[in-house]
Enzyme design. Structure first.
Site, PDB file in Angstrom:
ATOM      1  N   LYS A 112     -16.000  -7.198   5.794  1.00  0.00           N
ATOM      2  CA  LYS A 112     -14.690  -7.963   5.861  1.00  0.00           C
ATOM      3  C   LYS A 112     -14.267  -8.206   6.921  1.00  0.00           C
ATOM      4  O   LYS A 112     -13.097  -8.837   7.395  1.00  0.00           O
ATOM      5  CB  LYS A 112     -13.584  -6.987   5.366  1.00  0.00           C
ATOM      6  CG  LYS A 112     -13.487  -7.049   3.740  1.00  0.00           C
ATOM      7  CD  LYS A 112     -12.179  -6.569   3.013  1.00  0.00           C
ATOM      8  CE  LYS A 112     -12.088  -6.808   1.674  1.00  0.00           C
ATOM      9  NZ  LYS A 112     -10.744  -6.243   1.070  1.00  0.00           N
ATOM     10  N   HIS A 139       0.797  -1.207  -0.237  1.00  0.00           N
ATOM     11  CA  HIS A 139       0.138   0.149  -0.028  1.00  0.00           C
ATOM     12  C   HIS A 139       1.026   1.315   0.013  1.00  0.00           C
ATOM     13  O   HIS A 139       0.709   2.159  -0.798  1.00  0.00           O
ATOM     14  CB  HIS A 139      -0.774   0.016   1.257  1.00  0.00           C
ATOM     15  CG  HIS A 139      -1.857  -1.192   1.279  1.00  0.00           C
ATOM     16  ND1 HIS A 139      -1.971  -1.782   2.474  1.00  0.00           N
ATOM     17  CD2 HIS A 139      -3.033  -1.194   0.496  1.00  0.00           C
ATOM     18  CE1 HIS A 139      -3.063  -2.471   2.146  1.00  0.00           C
ATOM     19  NE2 HIS A 139      -3.526  -2.606   1.037  1.00  0.00           N
ATOM     20  N   ARG A 163      -2.173  -6.238  -8.237  1.00  0.00           N
ATOM     21  CA  ARG A 163      -1.074  -7.166  -7.754  1.00  0.00           C
ATOM     22  C   ARG A 163      -1.036  -8.254  -8.978  1.00  0.00           C
ATOM     23  O   ARG A 163      -0.465  -7.988 -10.096  1.00  0.00           O
ATOM     24  CB  ARG A 163      -1.618  -7.858  -6.606  1.00  0.00           C
ATOM     25  CG  ARG A 163      -1.080  -6.888  -5.445  1.00  0.00           C
ATOM     26  CD  ARG A 163      -1.654  -7.648  -4.078  1.00  0.00           C
ATOM     27  NE  ARG A 163      -3.009  -7.219  -4.200  1.00  0.00           N
ATOM     28  CZ  ARG A 163      -3.704  -7.235  -3.124  1.00  0.00           C
ATOM     29  NH1 ARG A 163      -3.219  -7.420  -1.850  1.00  0.00           N
ATOM     30  NH2 ARG A 163      -5.269  -7.015  -3.198  1.00  0.00           N
ATOM     31  N   SER A 168      -2.843  -7.889   2.803  1.00  0.00           N
ATOM     32  CA  SER A 168      -2.931  -7.566   4.236  1.00  0.00           C
ATOM     33  C   SER A 168      -3.602  -8.756   5.204  1.00  0.00           C
ATOM     34  O   SER A 168      -3.313  -9.180   6.082  1.00  0.00           O
ATOM     35  CB  SER A 168      -4.206  -6.615   4.437  1.00  0.00           C
ATOM     36  OG  SER A 168      -3.762  -5.260   4.168  1.00  0.00           O
TER      37      SER A 168
HETATM   38  P1  ADP Z   1      -9.594  -3.483  -0.747  1.00  0.00           P
HETATM   39  O1  ADP Z   1     -10.750  -3.955   0.429  1.00  0.00           O
HETATM   40  O2  ADP Z   1     -10.461  -2.194  -1.303  1.00  0.00           O
HETATM   41  O3  ADP Z   1      -9.406  -4.489  -1.535  1.00  0.00           O
HETATM   42  P2  ADP Z   1      -6.984  -3.257   0.274  1.00  0.00           P
HETATM   43  O4  ADP Z   1      -6.573  -2.555   1.561  1.00  0.00           O
HETATM   44  O5  ADP Z   1      -7.119  -4.747   0.525  1.00  0.00           O
HETATM   45  O6  ADP Z   1      -8.659  -2.772   0.047  1.00  0.00           O
HETATM   46  O7  ADP Z   1      -6.318  -2.819  -0.782  1.00  0.00           O
HETATM   47  C1  ADP Z   1      -6.273  -1.600  -1.404  1.00  0.00           C
HETATM   48  C2  ADP Z   1      -5.768  -1.062  -2.574  1.00  0.00           C
HETATM   49  O8  ADP Z   1      -4.608  -1.688  -2.509  1.00  0.00           O
HETATM   50  C3  ADP Z   1      -6.499  -2.292  -3.763  1.00  0.00           C
HETATM   51  O9  ADP Z   1      -6.503  -1.491  -4.990  1.00  0.00           O
HETATM   52  C4  ADP Z   1      -5.317  -3.314  -3.718  1.00  0.00           C
HETATM   53  O10 ADP Z   1      -5.239  -3.922  -4.950  1.00  0.00           O
HETATM   54  C5  ADP Z   1      -3.924  -2.442  -3.506  1.00  0.00           C
HETATM   55  N1  ADP Z   1      -3.180  -3.622  -2.931  1.00  0.00           N
HETATM   56  C6  ADP Z   1      -2.863  -3.877  -1.807  1.00  0.00           C
HETATM   57  N2  ADP Z   1      -1.799  -4.669  -1.551  1.00  0.00           N
HETATM   58  C7  ADP Z   1      -0.978  -4.259  -2.572  1.00  0.00           C
HETATM   59  C8  ADP Z   1       0.335  -4.782  -3.239  1.00  0.00           C
HETATM   60  N3  ADP Z   1       1.021  -5.422  -2.413  1.00  0.00           N
HETATM   61  N4  ADP Z   1       0.688  -4.115  -4.356  1.00  0.00           N
HETATM   62  C9  ADP Z   1      -0.108  -3.505  -5.062  1.00  0.00           C
HETATM   63  N5  ADP Z   1      -1.353  -3.067  -4.789  1.00  0.00           N
HETATM   64  C10 ADP Z   1      -1.757  -3.517  -3.608  1.00  0.00           C
END
Ligand code: ADP
Length: 162
Positions: free
Chosen positions: A41, A17, A91, A129
């Site tokens: 979630k 992030h 990703r 996460s």
């Molecule tokens: P959500 O519940 O919207 O998926 P997240 O916190 O899991 O929220 O992710 C927020 C954004 O960050 C999403 O677009 C996700 O694809 C991106 N993201 C999370 N981890 C990574 C990573 N390691 N590399 C690139 N993008 C990421």
């Protein structure tokens, strides 16, 4: 002024992030990080804890960055923030279908706001996460995936809930 919104659950915020935030903040005048309440979630951290955590972690990243809670439709949030873009991180192939669908539907809700995808540094792409929490629950080391302060937050949280 170009404003983009980067929405997510950030439960917890990872190095993936943070890399997307760094890259995104570089592209726009203001990046608004939208922290979703997302009760579906069942987050480990409350929205107040996640807001504080994200604010602490983005402190020092160059650019104008705001961290805001939201529990509305993403497009409504983006409109309220006067954003012209929604930023998402991509990703692997696994992310693609969901992101493709969401971007497509959001485009139909408001065609003036573009969804923009960024890739994190290759070394940070596998970080999620969900897996960070799983590894920590089994006593594994998460230091390669989150900052030391976030690792401490996760450990404290797990110790507290035992
Ligand atoms: P959500 O519940 O919207 O998926 P997240 O916190 O899991 O929220 O992710 C927020 C954004 O960050 C999403 O677009 C996700 O694809 C991106 N993201 C999370 N981890 C990574 C990573 N390691 N590399 C690139 N993008 C990421």
């Amino acid at each position: 002024m170009k404003v983009a919104v980067y929405p997510g659950t950030f439960d917890p915020i990872t190095l993936g992030h943070l890399d997307i935030i760094r890259r995104g903040a570089h592209l726009v005048d203001k990046l608004v990080i939208g922290v979703t309440t997302n009760p579906s979630k069942e987050p480990m951290f409350s929205v107040a804890e996640r807001l504080a955590m994200v604010r602490r972690e983005v402190n020092g990243i160059p650019g104008q960055i705001e961290v805001v809670e939201f529990d509305s439709l993403l497009m409504e949030f983006a409109e309220a923030q006067e954003a012209t873009a929604i930023l998402r991180g991509l990703r692997a192939v696994a992310d693609f279908e969901y992101e493709f669908q969401m971007a497509g539907m959001n485009q139909q809700l408001n065609d003036d706001i573009e969804t923009v995808f960024l890739m994190a540094d290759v070394s940070l792409q596998p970080i999620a996460s969900k897996l960070v929490k799983e590894i920590a629950r089994y006593g594994g080391c998460i230091d390669k995936f989150v900052t030391p302060a976030v690792a401490e937050d996760v450990r404290r949280h797990l110790n507290g809930s035992r």
